[in-house]
Design an enzyme around this catalytic site. Structure first.
Site: not given
Ligand SMILES: NC(=O)C1=CN([C@@H]2O[C@H](COP(=O)(O)OP(=O)(O)OC[C@H]3O[C@@H](n4cnc5c(N)ncnc54)[C@H](OP(=O)(O)O)[C@@H]3O)[C@@H](O)[C@H]2O)C=CC1
Ligand SMILES: O=C1O[C@H](COP(=O)(O)O)[C@@H](O)[C@H](O)[C@H]1O
Length: 509
Positions: A179-180, A242
């Site tokens: 999950d950047h 996110h």
């Protein structure tokens, strides 16, 4: 760091070029890659090793923050790269891959530690994981790790099914779900913000905090991703992953000594305490929006349904705002407001923690200019953490004015999210990856919202491109007497006089 073979599925694709190669190169330049290090790129395209290296070099010149014009450095970096043609569904290609991986391990005299990075569509995850196992790629006498990109499932049922399939070939501790947002430098600092500051730690409860606002606003529209985005929407694209990760990272309480296991355990606890929403009640706490035509930065832009590739009658959500409640002793009564959307006024990802106002009541006499204390965590594109306090001008008539304490300002060369995450995966540190428990609990919260949208139980509000979303988003907070901080439009809550104060505060910001 253990010597590692980095096996990249989707090596010819967009994500590899834009994010993965630049991240690897930056790690290399900072001396943070394992030694020896071997990269095997995979795709259906009939590329040679030389062509592959040239393509990687091109992507570095275009996307890397580190200078890619030191020929010697670049050459040493690219030495590690090999390419093999592989069709994901063809078993013999995995045997060929195994031969190449083993040959390189022998050449470099390295143990068979293998990191498999799946930079391909999610429809391929199961097949690849199964083939890694059946071909013997995953059963050597070293460690194996599986790094997978989002999306992890399309809903609760498909996420569970995907996890079941993956777990036939990889144990949970071997799976690194990217999950950047968890790789963003400021998000990674949230942990130490509490740990290093007993004052903040002590105030991190419903006794002192009034509400928390988490915003991820984007000024871009659907761009070239109509085919993907129109089936996904803001809820699946940003909110389920996110935004809920940001909520977890904000709401956890960490002991001074924390470990990856503790962080993930605490995040799970937060999700378990999230008050579920019933499908019939979704419209009371969730606002769904879709952008209409407007202008961004002075330039006119079309509405969502006029974008190329989008059906003219699409009811897809490009904006979500929601009020979430955490039913535990720390957070009971503190609304967490979350919003995310495309084609909003500006690109800005931030968390604002608004403190209660006993300070205001305690301050005798003039209240002019007093505003709640705020902790403002700018995640992107600016990176900073600031605490807003009030001070009083000297002299009998002095009014209050806000001052800010900078707790963190990002250095210019702060690592990009993918650099942090790939570095962590190579190190075997899973702290900033999404554990299955978190993913499942996130889908569990989101599922009734998906159902309510599908049954059209929640109105779809149009908002003008270049705005802060539909007016209903501000109204959601106004119901509780709150307003979104730092929107330039006039807040739509609180009494007129308080609006004035807040406005003054914004102006002073
Ligand atoms: N691009 C981005 O910014 C982001 C992407 N993601 C996710 O990352 C993943 C990859 O995205 P992206 O790079 O944009 O996608 P692209 O379409 O650009 O690339 C897809 C890659 O998959 C390979 N591929 C596709 N089918 C096969 C097959 N049958 N056998 C072997 N290889 C195959 C392609 O190689 P070839 O054509 O040579 O076969 C190509 O390298 C997706 O899951 C996406 O959701 C997540 C966040 C951001
Ligand atoms: O995962 C995604 O994130 C981007 C926004 O990321 P950011 O790092 O620029 O904030 C979003 O544009 C995209 O739709 C989504 O898939």
């Amino acid at each position: 760091m253990d010597p590692t073979t980095f096996v990249l599925f989707g090596a010819t694709g967009d994500l590899a070029k834009r994010k993965i190669y630049p991240a690897l190169y930056n790690l290399f330049v900072r001396g943070k890659l394992p030694q020896p290090f071997s990269v095997i790129g995979l795709g259906r395209r009939e590329w040679s090793d030389e062509f592959f290296r040239a393509s990687v070099e091109q992507s570095l010149r275009k996307f890397s923050r580190s200078e890619a014009n030191d020929a010697g450095l670049l050459h040493r970096f690219l030495q590690a790269f090999r390419y093999s043609v592989l069709d994901i569904g063809r078993e013999e290609d995995y045997r060929k891959l195994l031969e190449l991986v083993e040959r390189r391990e022998a050449e470099l005299r390295m143990p068979p530690n293998r990191l498999f990075y799946l930079s391909v569509g999610p429809e391929y995850f199961e097949t690849i994981a199964a083939n890694i196992q059946s071909s013997g790629l995953g059963s050597a006498n070293g460690w194996k790790r599986l790094v997978i990109e989002k999306p992890f499932g399309h809903d609760l049922a498909s996420a569970r099914e995907l996890n079941r399939k993956l777990s036939e070939s990889f144990a949970e501790e071997e799976i690194y779900r990217i999950d950047h947002y968890l790789g963003k430098p400021v998000v990674q600092r949230l942990e130490s913000l509490q740990q290093a500051n007993p004052v903040i730690q002590a105030m991190w409860t419903n006794r002192y905090i009034s509400n928390v606002q988490i915003t991820a606003a984007e000024s871009v529209g659907v761009e070239e991703r109509a085919g993907y985005y129109d089936h996904v929407g803001a809820l699946r694209d940003m909110f389920q992953n996110h935004m809920l990760q940001l909520l977890m990272m904000t709401a956890i309480h960490l002991p001074h000594e924390s470990s990856p296991e503790k962080v993930r355990f605490k995040k799970k606890r937060v999700m378990e305490a999230l008050l579920p929403v019933l499908k019939e009640d979704v419209r009371l706490s969730v606002v769904r929006g879709q952008y209409a035509a407007g202008s961004i930065g002075g330039k006119p832009v079309v509405g969502y349904t006029s974008e190329p590739g989008i059906a003219p009658d699409s009811a897809n959500d490009t904006f979500i705002a929601a009020r979430l409640l955490i039913e535990n002793n720390d957070w009971r009564g503190v609304p967490f407001y979350i919003r995310t959307g495309k084609r909003m006024k500006e690109k800005s990802t931030r968390i604002v923690v608004e403190f209660k106002e006993p300070v205001k009541q305690a301050a005798t006499g003039k209240e002019n200019g007093i505003a709640p204390n705020l902790l403002v965590i700018e995640i992107g594109p600016d990176e900073s953490i600031k605490l807003r306090l009030n001070t009083k001008d000297a002299g009998p008539d002095g009014g209050f004015k806000p001052v800010q304490v900078e707790l963190f300002e990002s250095p210019k060369d702060s690592p990009e999210a993918y650099e942090n995450l790939i570095g962590d995966a190579l190190n075997g540190n899973a702290t900033f990856f999404a554990h299955w428990d978190e993913v499942e609990l996130s889908w569990q919260w989101v599922q009734p919202v998906l159902d309510a949208f599908a049954e059209n139980l929640v109105p779809l509000h149009k908002y003008e491109a270049g705005s802060y979303g539909p007016a209903e988003s501000a109204a959601l907070l106004a119901q509780d007497g709150n307003c979104w901080w730092f929107d330039q439009e006039e807040p739509q809550s609180k009494s007129e006089s308080e609006k004035g104060e807040r406005y003054a505060y914004h102006a002073n910001y």
